[in-house]
Design a protein around this motif. Structure first.
Motif, PDB file in Angstrom:
ATOM      1  N   GLU A 171       0.823  -1.213   0.000  1.00 43.54           N
ATOM      2  CA  GLU A 171       0.000   0.000   0.000  1.00 43.54           C
ATOM      3  C   GLU A 171       0.854   1.260   0.000  1.00 43.54           C
ATOM      4  O   GLU A 171       0.542   2.236  -0.694  1.00 43.54           O
ATOM      5  CB  GLU A 171      -0.921   0.010   1.217  1.00 43.54           C
ATOM      6  CG  GLU A 171      -2.138  -0.871   1.094  1.00 43.54           C
ATOM      7  CD  GLU A 171      -3.181  -0.519   2.134  1.00 43.54           C
ATOM      8  OE1 GLU A 171      -4.200   0.117   1.766  1.00 43.54           O
ATOM      9  OE2 GLU A 171      -2.977  -0.875   3.309  1.00 43.54           O
ATOM     10  N   ASN A 172       1.933   1.262   0.753  1.00 42.14           N
ATOM     11  CA  ASN A 172       2.806   2.432   0.791  1.00 42.14           C
ATOM     12  C   ASN A 172       3.409   2.729  -0.579  1.00 42.14           C
ATOM     13  O   ASN A 172       3.504   3.889  -0.989  1.00 42.14           O
ATOM     14  CB  ASN A 172       3.917   2.225   1.822  1.00 42.14           C
ATOM     15  CG  ASN A 172       3.417   2.322   3.249  1.00 42.14           C
ATOM     16  OD1 ASN A 172       2.325   2.849   3.502  1.00 42.14           O
ATOM     17  ND2 ASN A 172       4.184   1.799   4.186  1.00 42.14           N
ATOM     18  N   CYS A 187       1.590   1.284 -10.111  1.00 36.36           N
ATOM     19  CA  CYS A 187       1.795   0.186  -9.169  1.00 36.36           C
ATOM     20  C   CYS A 187       0.597  -0.759  -9.184  1.00 36.36           C
ATOM     21  O   CYS A 187      -0.499  -0.388  -9.607  1.00 36.36           O
ATOM     22  CB  CYS A 187       1.997   0.716  -7.758  1.00 36.36           C
ATOM     23  SG  CYS A 187       3.588   1.486  -7.455  1.00 36.36           S
ATOM     24  N   CYS A 188       0.834  -1.957  -8.681  1.00 36.66           N
ATOM     25  CA  CYS A 188      -0.246  -2.936  -8.532  1.00 36.66           C
ATOM     26  C   CYS A 188       0.042  -3.789  -7.309  1.00 36.66           C
ATOM     27  O   CYS A 188       1.116  -3.706  -6.705  1.00 36.66           O
ATOM     28  CB  CYS A 188      -0.353  -3.811  -9.781  1.00 36.66           C
ATOM     29  SG  CYS A 188       1.091  -4.869 -10.065  1.00 36.66           S
ATOM     30  N   PHE A 189      -0.923  -4.621  -6.932  1.00 35.07           N
ATOM     31  CA  PHE A 189      -0.691  -5.660  -5.944  1.00 35.07           C
ATOM     32  C   PHE A 189      -0.205  -6.907  -6.683  1.00 35.07           C
ATOM     33  O   PHE A 189      -0.755  -7.266  -7.726  1.00 35.07           O
ATOM     34  CB  PHE A 189      -1.971  -5.986  -5.166  1.00 35.07           C
ATOM     35  CG  PHE A 189      -2.353  -4.947  -4.154  1.00 35.07           C
ATOM     36  CD1 PHE A 189      -1.706  -4.887  -2.926  1.00 35.07           C
ATOM     37  CD2 PHE A 189      -3.357  -4.023  -4.426  1.00 35.07           C
ATOM     38  CE1 PHE A 189      -2.066  -3.929  -1.983  1.00 35.07           C
ATOM     39  CE2 PHE A 189      -3.719  -3.063  -3.489  1.00 35.07           C
ATOM     40  CZ  PHE A 189      -3.059  -3.014  -2.263  1.00 35.07           C
ATOM     41  N   ALA A 190       0.811  -7.577  -6.121  1.00 36.66           N
ATOM     42  CA  ALA A 190       1.400  -8.725  -6.809  1.00 36.66           C
ATOM     43  C   ALA A 190       1.647  -9.894  -5.862  1.00 36.66           C
ATOM     44  O   ALA A 190       2.796 -10.239  -5.549  1.00 36.66           O
ATOM     45  CB  ALA A 190       2.695  -8.309  -7.502  1.00 36.66           C
ATOM     46  N   PRO A 191       0.580 -10.540  -5.350  1.00 34.56           N
ATOM     47  CA  PRO A 191       0.780 -11.783  -4.595  1.00 34.56           C
ATOM     48  C   PRO A 191       1.401 -12.835  -5.505  1.00 34.56           C
ATOM     49  O   PRO A 191       0.966 -12.992  -6.656  1.00 34.56           O
ATOM     50  CB  PRO A 191      -0.641 -12.164  -4.176  1.00 34.56           C
ATOM     51  CG  PRO A 191      -1.544 -11.467  -5.150  1.00 34.56           C
ATOM     52  CD  PRO A 191      -0.839 -10.211  -5.551  1.00 34.56           C
ATOM     53  N   HIS A 212      -8.133   1.037  -4.039  1.00 37.42           N
ATOM     54  CA  HIS A 212      -7.073   1.898  -4.577  1.00 37.42           C
ATOM     55  C   HIS A 212      -7.176   2.096  -6.089  1.00 37.42           C
ATOM     56  O   HIS A 212      -6.454   2.925  -6.653  1.00 37.42           O
ATOM     57  CB  HIS A 212      -5.705   1.308  -4.244  1.00 37.42           C
ATOM     58  CG  HIS A 212      -5.332   1.389  -2.794  1.00 37.42           C
ATOM     59  ND1 HIS A 212      -4.990   2.564  -2.171  1.00 37.42           N
ATOM     60  CD2 HIS A 212      -5.262   0.417  -1.844  1.00 37.42           C
ATOM     61  CE1 HIS A 212      -4.700   2.329  -0.895  1.00 37.42           C
ATOM     62  NE2 HIS A 212      -4.862   1.031  -0.675  1.00 37.42           N
ATOM     63  N   GLY A 213      -8.033   1.326  -6.747  1.00 34.38           N
ATOM     64  CA  GLY A 213      -8.162   1.431  -8.195  1.00 34.38           C
ATOM     65  C   GLY A 213      -6.935   0.952  -8.946  1.00 34.38           C
ATOM     66  O   GLY A 213      -6.529   1.541  -9.950  1.00 34.38           O
TER      67      GLY A 213
END
Length: 448
Positions: A171-172, A187-191, A212-213
């Motif tokens: 998130e930061n 940016c994205c989330f990348a599990p 966060h879109g």
């Protein structure tokens, strides 16, 4: 400030809805495409001669790992789980900010030289901010995600995170970097994949991505062993498990999707989830052959990526286009996945997967000028009876003459302009050897 640029006398492969070809000129002003015509009578600060060349939108790769560029050649001829546990995870755990920086610079240099102007990339657990800095500095366009890993067997301690810490750090980065450089840096989330992530983490990512879109970028169903682990732990097939906790939809890119059953195919089609096909990586790791022709026939979004240098060795979209087309012909006959569709997957379909189709992916008025010029006068491309066929089946990365991103020339006549190529290579070689030593692997001769 962007210069006005006139590209003259080329064959412009627009990749618009009509797949229009224009023999003529393309004008760029203020970083965007201002005019396309057989002949443009306008003054420009810079003129590029594109005679005997194709002019087309820059390639968009939807699955990469820039942090693995320094792993090239260090993890060959292993199956996926051994490849991860014996080589890739130890090397990723041994990264420092400096080695991550060297890896990203080397990867972006290769991508720009090969005509890739935009990428979706998953980094490792630590130091991902260095990749974002390199993207911003080099003028590249990328959506970058910090790898998220909060469970797994034999995971090095430096890669194993606490769930809350992983989410907070991601998130930061999103808050600080998403949308920088006029949207060029995202940016994205990348599990990493379901095997490496708790249900708690994946559920949080599903919710936070919408808040966060931003996109979600993860691996799914690459390897049979991976699929068996996920089904044993969750009671569901991989894609269906991700869908059940909210990781599906137009903002999600699932890399690979090699081993799918009928229900998973239906899930992808129903949810409009994007698939990133990485044919060379799938072959090299012995993972299998994705059913791309069937996915496309069902309306599933499929685009292309080279994956990382650790499991492909090259970050070359020409190789991926050609390989993708040829593989489908083995199963479905010579008419499957024609050249035009492979080129579409490498350009506008990649842009759509990233939600950027209104900005890049085709050469149309008002779009951002991510443009490449490819020479078609080399022996391997002559006589060139069909330009699209030549681009997919004959052309090579070394044929790219000019690469521009946002109307800024980042490579001209094969020379990188935002990176010092010799310094990038020297830095990468030095850092790769130090990285291998830290990971307990043999280093190579530091001189090339």
């Amino acid at each position: 400030m962007n210069q006005s640029i006139l590209i003259k006398d080329g064959t412009i492969v627009t990749m618009d809805e009509r797949n229009s070809l224009v023999h003529g000129d393309l004008l760029i002003r203020a970083g965007r495409i201002a005019e396309i015509s057989n002949r443009i009578k306008a003054d420009a600060e810079s003129v590029i001669d594109a005679s005997r060349c194709a002019v087309l939108p820059g390639f968009v790769q939807t699955h990469l790992h820039l942090c693995q560029t320094l792993c090239r050649g260090a993890a060959d001829d292993l199956s996926l789980i051994d490849w991860l546990k014996k080589r890739v995870w130890p090397m990723e755990a041994a990264h420092t900010p400096e080695s991550i920086r060297a890896s990203a610079r080397l990867g972006i240099a290769e991508l720009i030289k090969g005509g890739t102007t935009c990428a979706l990339t998953m980094e490792t657990v630590r130091h991902s901010e260095e990749v974002l800095r390199v993207v911003e500095e080099t003028g590249f366009r990328a959506t970058v995600g910090k790898c998220m890993m909060d469970k797994g067997d034999e995971v090095p301690s430096k890669l194993l995170e606490q769930t809350k810490d992983s989410i907070k750090e991601s998130e930061n980065l999103i808050k600080k970097w998403h949308g920088r450089a006029d949207g060029r840096v995202r940016c994205c989330f990348a599990p990493r994949f379901a095997v490496s992530c708790t249900r708690e983490l994946l559920t949080a990512v599903a919710t936070l991505a919408r808040e966060h879109g931003v996109m979600i970028h993860t691996h799914a169903s690459e390897n049979k062993g991976e699929c068996e682990i996920v089904e044993r732990e969750s009671g569901l097939r991989n894609v269906n498990y991700l869908d059940s906790i909210g990781i599906s939809g137009m903002h999600v890119v699932l890399a690979h999707c090699v081993h799918l059953d009928e229900s998973e195919m239906n899930t992808l089609a129903r949810t409009l989830t994007n698939v990133a096909h990485c044919p060379s990586s799938n072959l090299k790791l012995g993972s299998g052959m994705a059913r791309v022709a069937e996915m496309l026939s069902r309306g599933i979004s499929v685009s292309l990526g080279a994956d990382g240098a650790a499991c492909n060795n090259r970050l070359d979209m020409f190789g991926e286009m050609r390989m993708a087309a040829l593989l489908q012909k083995v199963s479905h006959g010579p008419e499957a996945l024609p050249a035009a569709r492979a080129l579409q997957m490498a350009t506008i379909d990649g842009a759509k997967a990233l939600g950027l189709e209104k900005e890049i992916g085709s050469l149309e008025l008002g779009k951002r000028a991510d443009v490449i010029v490819i020479a078609l006068d080399q022996p391997h491309s002559i006589p060139g009876n069909d330009i699209v066929s030549s681009l997919v089946y004959s052309a090579q990365a070394a044929d790219v003459r000019t690469t521009m991103i946002d109307g800024r020339v980042v490579m001209q006549e094969g020379e990188l302009l935002t990176l010092d190529e010799s310094e990038v290579i020297e830095h990468a070689t030095r850092e790769a050897n130090a990285l291998k030593r830290r990971a307990g692997l043999p280093a190579q001769d530091e001189k090339i």
